[in-house]
Design an enzyme around this catalytic site. Structure first.
Site, short mmCIF file in Angstrom:
data_model
loop_
_atom_site.label_atom_id
_atom_site.label_comp_id
_atom_site.label_asym_id
_atom_site.label_seq_id
_atom_site.Cartn_x
_atom_site.Cartn_y
_atom_site.Cartn_z
N GLU A 146 -43.07 -14.55 -31.87
CA GLU A 146 -42.33 -15.34 -31.08
C GLU A 146 -42.72 -15.18 -29.44
OE1 GLU A 146 -38.20 -15.55 -32.10
OE2 GLU A 146 -38.84 -16.72 -33.86
N GLU A 302 -40.54 -17.91 -40.43
CA GLU A 302 -39.04 -17.16 -40.62
C GLU A 302 -37.94 -18.13 -40.75
OE1 GLU A 302 -37.96 -14.89 -37.18
OE2 GLU A 302 -39.93 -14.06 -37.00
C1 GAL Z 1 -36.40 -14.36 -34.39
C2 GAL Z 1 -37.17 -13.31 -34.36
C3 GAL Z 1 -36.75 -12.16 -35.42
C4 GAL Z 1 -35.22 -12.12 -35.42
C5 GAL Z 1 -34.75 -13.35 -35.79
C6 GAL Z 1 -33.32 -13.54 -36.03
O1 GAL Z 1 -36.37 -15.13 -33.36
O2 GAL Z 1 -38.56 -13.47 -34.55
O3 GAL Z 1 -37.48 -10.86 -34.97
O4 GAL Z 1 -34.56 -11.46 -34.42
O5 GAL Z 1 -34.98 -14.25 -34.76
O6 GAL Z 1 -32.54 -14.85 -36.39
#
Ligand code: GAL
Length: 663
Positions: A146, A302
């Site tokens: 990110e 994710e």
């Molecule tokens: C994303 C990040 C992850 C984790 C996740 C939690 O932004 O890439 O590492 O922190 O959020 O929601």
């Protein structure tokens, strides 16, 4: 790229004792996991001291994954430099606009233009790739994590110097820069490059073009971090695709530019499930991701299995919602559904973030849903070669977003994404696939294009949009569009000057409304709709008037116009309509563009993917009531593997995927 739907999540085995790993691998197999993102925050473990590497644990994990049929999306760990690196070279730390240094202790504590950081990042990426290149589990590269999250700009001396170099490449000489930046205003004329600084904290608003160029520069700076690593990885492992995980409508970086350097687009999305319209927000993000590489499949890298931990109050995903959101992404072109993260952490900042394996283990709703989904997705592998086809495009441009939302405007409440969403919502409710497009993209395959608030537009894009209409397209522009050029300088000659001939109108004066003010319009078919936020004084040249204001000094004057231009038609909307008004307008636009909308019961989303011979209809019931959907002919519902004929029954919060031959 993938002939199977990818399923899995971020895997952080380095947070756990090795005794847990075998159990992880066994459970992954049970849940149908076939891909994990590994090592994202493992720098301190992979390189415990400067130049000392420990890949042995990584080998053991990758071997274990391979033995259990799980492939690896291996991350370069550069999103969180280890403490030894900060101690050794504190100059890698980023600095805020106020001159404050941001320290380690969290993550993303690096300056993108630090040559020391960049050299260390390149080195660890190289060593990792040299080490893992031959591993049979290696399937995808996940560069950093990110980019831009938490920190998307740094104002240190190195960034200042790099900004000057970037500006010199853009403008060649200071005369050009002074002109572009309108430095005659407020005595800002520059005589030497060394006088130029980033838009640091100043007594009043900093020069808008300086800020605009700063945004371009920051996006390019982090992009260079990515491309530097991507180049190394491609040289060492030419057959392994490279991605970095995006954050959908992330303002700081121009993802059109970034996506060109990725082999596959991947996205992280955490819609707020306390919002009853979360699925619209999610759908819009999916459509953007599919659009970044012109319809190619993408990965949902994710999402949360249930709640996140970083909102004030963190709503869980209700039973069935995670499954619905996952199928929604597949329906909108994703070929992979992944989560943050595999096993919920025991310690650290994210210990109350949901995981695919919750703290309580497998005797849990979340685990059962994770397992069900993974096993279901195995039945959909055939659709990986299919695509989503859209008749409607929304013009979306990061440079315009940056410029539009700089301060000192007729209304600083004019924010782009919520207003794009207001139009998108009506397209969503009509079950229309929407592609997002750059303003200079070839639009000829779309029947309808909307270009909300295209405030900044360069000459090439002006010509492109006009060509689209002249050749038969239907285009909607709305207020505060076509206002400035790429240097944020007003295009004179009656707003929106470059589109006057296409629209057959000109705007004399903006009339933004205060929070408590509103107006209303009456349409040519005698509908009345409330409007708010903005109105303006529109003069007709050759357009027809479709709606007029009822109140204020603009009463009886045009609010919505239509104009034939060449073989096509352009519409102009001078105000912000309430939902009912936008719905009315969308019906009008769809009729004009001869677009077939698809009706569905309330709360049901329909979307189609197709290849040359088959199509897959996704029916997603976000409502709490069972419902029926009429079907054209016979198909096979894949999740329950049964034939459906003429009608589909969808339970509350249910999903169906129906495959039918393509006619
Ligand atoms: C994303 C990040 C992850 C984790 C996740 C939690 O932004 O890439 O590492 O922190 O959020 O929601």
């Amino acid at each position: 790229m993938f002939s199977q739907i990818q399923y899995g999540g971020d895997y952080n085995p380095d947070q756990w004792d090795e005794s847990v790993w075998l159990e992880d691998a066994r459970l992954m197999r049970e849940a149908g996991v076939n891909l994990v993102s590994l090592g994202i925050f493992s720098w301190a473990k992979l390189e415990p001291a400067s130049g000392q590497y420990d890949f042995a644990w990584l080998d053991r994990v990758m071997d274990l994954m391979h033995a259990h049929g799980v492939r690896v999306d291996l991350a370069t760990p550069t999103a969180s430099p280890p403490p030894w690196l900060v101690k050794q070279s504190p100059e890698i730390l980023p600095v805020t606009a106020d001159g404050v240094t941001l320290w380690h202790g969290a993550r993303r504590h690096y300056c993108p233009n630090s040559s020391v950081y960049r050299a260390h990042a390149a080195r660890i990426a190289t060593r990792l790739a040299e080490h893992a290149r031959a591993h049979p589990a290696l399937t995808l590269w996940h560069v950093d994590n990110e980019y831009g999250d938490h920190l998307a700009e740094c104002f240190c001396e190195r960034c200042t110097a790099a900004f000057r170099v970037w500006l010199e490449a853009r403008y060649q000489n200071l005369d050009n820069l002074n002109r572009a930046w309108s430095t005659a205003f407020w005595s800002q004329h520059y005589r030497e490059w060394a006088e130029i600084i980033p838009p640091r904290r100043a007594p009043a608003s900093v020069n808008p073009t300086q800020k605009l160029d700063w945004q371009r520069f920051c996006s390019d700076s982090f992009l260079a971090c990515f491309t530097e690593q991507a180049k190394i990885l491609r040289e060492l492992t030419p057959n392994i695709p490279v991605t970095t995980n995006f954050m959908h409508f992330f303002k700081s970086f121009d993802y059109w530019k970034w996506a060109a350097y990725e082999d596959i687009v991947s996205n992280d999305h955490y819609p707020d499930h306390s919002d009853p319209e979360w699925m619209i927000t999610a759908a819009m993000a999916c459509d953007l991701m599919r659009s970044l590489k012109q319809g190619e499949p993408w990965l949902l890298m994710e999402q949360a299995p249930s709640a996140v931990n970083w909102r004030g109050r963190n709503a869980p995903k209700r039973p069935g919602e995670m499954r619905l959101g996952s199928y929604q992404a597949v329906a909108r072109g994703a070929n992979g559904i992944m989560f943050f993260q595999w096993r919920a952490s025991q310690g650290g900042d994210e210990k109350f973030h949901s995981g695919m394996v919750p703290h309580v283990g497998t005797n849990s709703r979340i685990w059962r849903e994770v397992k069900q989904l993974g096993n279901e997705l195995r039945t959909l592998d055939a659709l990986t070669s299919s695509r989503v086809y859209a008749d409607v495009a929304i013009v979306f441009d990061w440079e315009n977003w940056w410029a539009l939302e700089l301060e000192s405007k007729p209304s600083t409440d004019l924010k782009l994404v919520p207003r794009v969403r207001a139009f998108y919502r009506e397209l969503y409710r009509r079950n229309l696939a929407v592609d997002f497009v750059r303003p200079d993209a070839d639009l000829s395959r779309y029947r309808l294009a909307l270009a909300p608030h295209l405030y900044l537009v360069n000459d090439a894009s002006v010509e492109n949009l006009k060509r689209y209409v002249a050749q038969g397209g239907v285009l909607l522009l709305n207020f505060f569009s076509g206002i400035v050029d790429e240097n944020d300088r007003v295009r004179l000659g009656g707003y929106p000057a470059p589109f006057r001939d296409m629209l057959g109108i000109w705007v004399e004066e903006f009339v933004p409304l205060m929070k408590e003010e509103s107006n209303s319009i009456v349409t040519d078919d005698e509908e009345n709709f409330a409007c708010a936020f903005w109105s303006e004084v529109i003069h007709i040249e050759s357009a027809e008037v479709l709606a007029r204001y009822l109140d204020d000094f603009v009463a009886d004057q045009p609010a919505l116009t239509r104009h034939q231009f060449g073989k096509g038609v352009s519409y102009y909307l001078g105000t912000e309509l309430e939902h009912g008004g936008i719905a009315w307008l969308m019906d009008r636009l769809c009729a004009e563009a001869k677009i077939q909308t698809r009706a569905a019961p309330r709360g049901v989303e329909l979307m189609t993917r197709a290849d040359d011979t088959r199509q897959w209809l996704f029916a997603l019931n976000f409502s709490d009531v069972e419902t029926e959907i009429p079907l054209d002919g016979i198909g096979i519902e894949l999740l329950e593997n049964k034939t459906v004929n003429g009608q589909l029954n969808l339970p509350a919060r249910g999903v169906a995927v129906v495959m039918v031959p393509r006619t």
